[in-house]
Write an enzyme that holds these catalytic residues in place. Structure first.
Site, PDB file in Angstrom:
ATOM      1  N   ASP A  38      15.191   2.709  21.621  1.00  0.00           N
ATOM      2  CA  ASP A  38      16.353   2.620  20.732  1.00  0.00           C
ATOM      3  C   ASP A  38      17.495   3.533  21.199  1.00  0.00           C
ATOM      4  O   ASP A  38      17.259   4.567  21.813  1.00  0.00           O
ATOM      5  CB  ASP A  38      15.927   2.989  19.302  1.00  0.00           C
ATOM      6  CG  ASP A  38      16.922   2.465  18.274  1.00  0.00           C
ATOM      7  OD1 ASP A  38      17.729   1.576  18.612  1.00  0.00           O
ATOM      8  OD2 ASP A  38      16.894   2.959  17.134  1.00  0.00           O
ATOM      9  N   ASN A  40      20.477   2.300  22.770  1.00  0.00           N
ATOM     10  CA  ASN A  40      21.313   1.777  23.866  1.00  0.00           C
ATOM     11  C   ASN A  40      22.776   1.624  23.445  1.00  0.00           C
ATOM     12  O   ASN A  40      23.689   1.994  24.178  1.00  0.00           O
ATOM     13  CB  ASN A  40      20.817   0.393  24.313  1.00  0.00           C
ATOM     14  CG  ASN A  40      19.455   0.437  24.961  1.00  0.00           C
ATOM     15  OD1 ASN A  40      18.996   1.493  25.362  1.00  0.00           O
ATOM     16  ND2 ASN A  40      18.808  -0.708  25.062  1.00  0.00           N
ATOM     17  N   GLY A  41      22.965   1.048  22.260  1.00  0.00           N
ATOM     18  CA  GLY A  41      24.324   0.779  21.776  1.00  0.00           C
ATOM     19  C   GLY A  41      25.098   2.073  21.558  1.00  0.00           C
ATOM     20  O   GLY A  41      26.255   2.209  21.985  1.00  0.00           O
ATOM     21  N   THR A  84      12.169  -9.936  16.419  1.00  0.00           N
ATOM     22  CA  THR A  84      12.489 -11.156  15.661  1.00  0.00           C
ATOM     23  C   THR A  84      13.732 -10.930  14.786  1.00  0.00           C
ATOM     24  O   THR A  84      14.394 -11.879  14.382  1.00  0.00           O
ATOM     25  CB  THR A  84      11.297 -11.557  14.752  1.00  0.00           C
ATOM     26  OG1 THR A  84      10.784 -10.378  14.115  1.00  0.00           O
ATOM     27  CG2 THR A  84      10.174 -12.198  15.535  1.00  0.00           C
ATOM     28  N   ASN A  86      16.329  -9.045  15.858  1.00  0.00           N
ATOM     29  CA  ASN A  86      17.507  -8.855  16.726  1.00  0.00           C
ATOM     30  C   ASN A  86      18.402 -10.095  16.819  1.00  0.00           C
ATOM     31  O   ASN A  86      19.545 -10.015  17.268  1.00  0.00           O
ATOM     32  CB  ASN A  86      17.096  -8.405  18.136  1.00  0.00           C
ATOM     33  CG  ASN A  86      16.641  -6.961  18.207  1.00  0.00           C
ATOM     34  OD1 ASN A  86      15.847  -6.583  19.064  1.00  0.00           O
ATOM     35  ND2 ASN A  86      17.130  -6.110  17.301  1.00  0.00           N
TER      36      ASN A  86
HETATM   37  C1  FPP Z   1      17.797  -0.891  21.168  1.00  0.00           C
HETATM   38  O1  FPP Z   1      19.075  -0.357  21.256  1.00  0.00           O
HETATM   39  C2  FPP Z   1      17.451  -1.876  22.180  1.00  0.00           C
HETATM   40  C3  FPP Z   1      17.328  -3.218  21.983  1.00  0.00           C
HETATM   41  C4  FPP Z   1      17.616  -3.887  20.740  1.00  0.00           C
HETATM   42  C5  FPP Z   1      16.814  -4.126  22.982  1.00  0.00           C
HETATM   43  C6  FPP Z   1      17.375  -4.088  24.333  1.00  0.00           C
HETATM   44  C7  FPP Z   1      16.460  -3.409  25.256  1.00  0.00           C
HETATM   45  C8  FPP Z   1      16.736  -3.277  26.528  1.00  0.00           C
HETATM   46  C9  FPP Z   1      17.979  -3.839  27.089  1.00  0.00           C
HETATM   47  C10 FPP Z   1      15.863  -2.552  27.448  1.00  0.00           C
HETATM   48  C11 FPP Z   1      14.893  -3.457  28.143  1.00  0.00           C
HETATM   49  C12 FPP Z   1      15.496  -4.547  28.854  1.00  0.00           C
HETATM   50  C13 FPP Z   1      14.848  -5.395  29.626  1.00  0.00           C
HETATM   51  C14 FPP Z   1      15.635  -6.351  30.420  1.00  0.00           C
HETATM   52  C15 FPP Z   1      13.395  -5.440  29.750  1.00  0.00           C
HETATM   53  P1  FPP Z   1      20.112  -0.626  20.092  1.00  0.00           P
HETATM   54  O2  FPP Z   1      21.027  -1.707  20.529  1.00  0.00           O
HETATM   55  O3  FPP Z   1      19.419  -0.903  18.806  1.00  0.00           O
HETATM   56  O4  FPP Z   1      20.871   0.741  20.051  1.00  0.00           O
HETATM   57  P2  FPP Z   1      21.578   1.400  18.785  1.00  0.00           P
HETATM   58  O5  FPP Z   1      20.479   1.803  17.840  1.00  0.00           O
HETATM   59  O6  FPP Z   1      22.277   2.578  19.385  1.00  0.00           O
HETATM   60  O7  FPP Z   1      22.509   0.384  18.211  1.00  0.00           O
END
Ligand code: FPP
Length: 261
Positions: A38, A40-41, A84, A86
């Site tokens: 968690d 990434n965003g 599911t 997302n």
């Molecule tokens: C959470 O960050 C991550 C995800 C919802 C899924 C995406 C995961 C990846 C891209 C890593 C693995 C990728 C591959 C290709 C195997 P968030 O978007 O919920 O972050 P936030 O909580 O800061 O909004």
């Protein structure tokens, strides 16, 4: 649509992983680690970039961590790549993650094979773009004989959906007479989960600072140790993995029983 982000051929597994294993008990390494990747965003936003930039960086981090985990002797990593829930995200972000997965499964396959990584998936195949399903099948086929670490990617996965899927499958077996109600026990139930054949995780790691399970591996984490960090997933390092394992090694796992003194 996401051309700019995919221009550089960045998808090669780092050949060496730098990490400090001092103080780590190599005889007590968790077999299976589950990861909620968690943040990434938020990581991307902090740098003034679009959220998808964070997902791309997150995919790189996963590669690094799988390599480190393998070097530490961990047998399996289950990583939550797409839940599911997302699908509720903006369509552009969903498309981006699907495209990222599809590209990742193409560009990484050679590296996975060279590193003896076996790729598996858990989740519902329904609703995924055909190309992603094809790449998943191809990755399974290409790496099925690899005997190194298992990278189990949870895609279109939800713990509640998985349990319902198992219940339906068991109900069908009872209805067609191949299973007796009194024979339904924990091993039978687990044989009907997506994670069939994998031991339950010993340790669950969540990055990004939230303290919840988010519908991940609801059945399988019954006795998992949980470790969280506020660090965003793209900044997670092999040394942090080691830190998590060291904490795990200090925990007393009783599985509901008592510790022998
Ligand atoms: C959470 O960050 C991550 C995800 C919802 C899924 C995406 C995961 C990846 C891209 C890593 C693995 C990728 C591959 C290709 C195997 P968030 O978007 O919920 O972050 P936030 O909580 O800061 O909004």
């Amino acid at each position: 649509m996401f051309k700019g982000l995919f221009q550089k051929p960045v998808y090669s597994m780092p050949s060496k992983v730098k990490m400090d294993t001092s103080g780590l008990d190599m005889s007590n390494i968790p077999e299976h680690i589950a990861i909620i990747m968690d943040g990434n965003g938020r990581w991307a936003k902090e740098q003034g970039k679009v959220r998808t930039f964070g997902h791309k960086a997150g995919a790189e981090t996963l590669k690094k961590i799988v390599k480190a985990a393998d070097a530490l002797g961990i047998k399996a990593i289950t990583a939550y790549a797409f839940s599911t829930e997302n699908w509720k995200r903006p369509v552009t972000e969903v498309h981006f993650i699907m495209e990222l997965l599809s590209r990742y499964l193409t560009s990484e396959i050679q590296e996975f094979k060279e590193n003896n990584v076996q790729v598996r998936f858990m989740g519902s195949r329904e609703g995924l773009p055909a190309i992603v399903n094809e790449k998943m099948d191809h990755a399974i086929e290409e790496t099925k004989n690899d005997t190194g670490i298992i990278l189990n990617l949870a895609i279109n996965y939800g713990g509640q959906a998985e349990i319902l899927h198992a219940v339906r499958s068991i109900a069908r077996q009872v209805a067609d007479g191949t299973l007796k109600i009194e024979d339904i026990d924990v091993p039978v139930f687990e044989n009907n989960l997506y994670s069939k054949g994998l031991p339950s995780p010993d340790l669950m790691i969540r990055t990004g600072g939230d303290l919840r399970v988010s519908n991940f591996l609801l059945w399988q984490i019954a006795y998992a140790e949980i470790w969280t960090t506020s660090v965003y997933w793209p900044d997670f390092t092999p040394d942090m993995l080691i830190e998590a394992i060291k904490i795990y090694q200090k925990r007393e796992r009783r599985f509901g029983g008592l510790v022998q003194k």
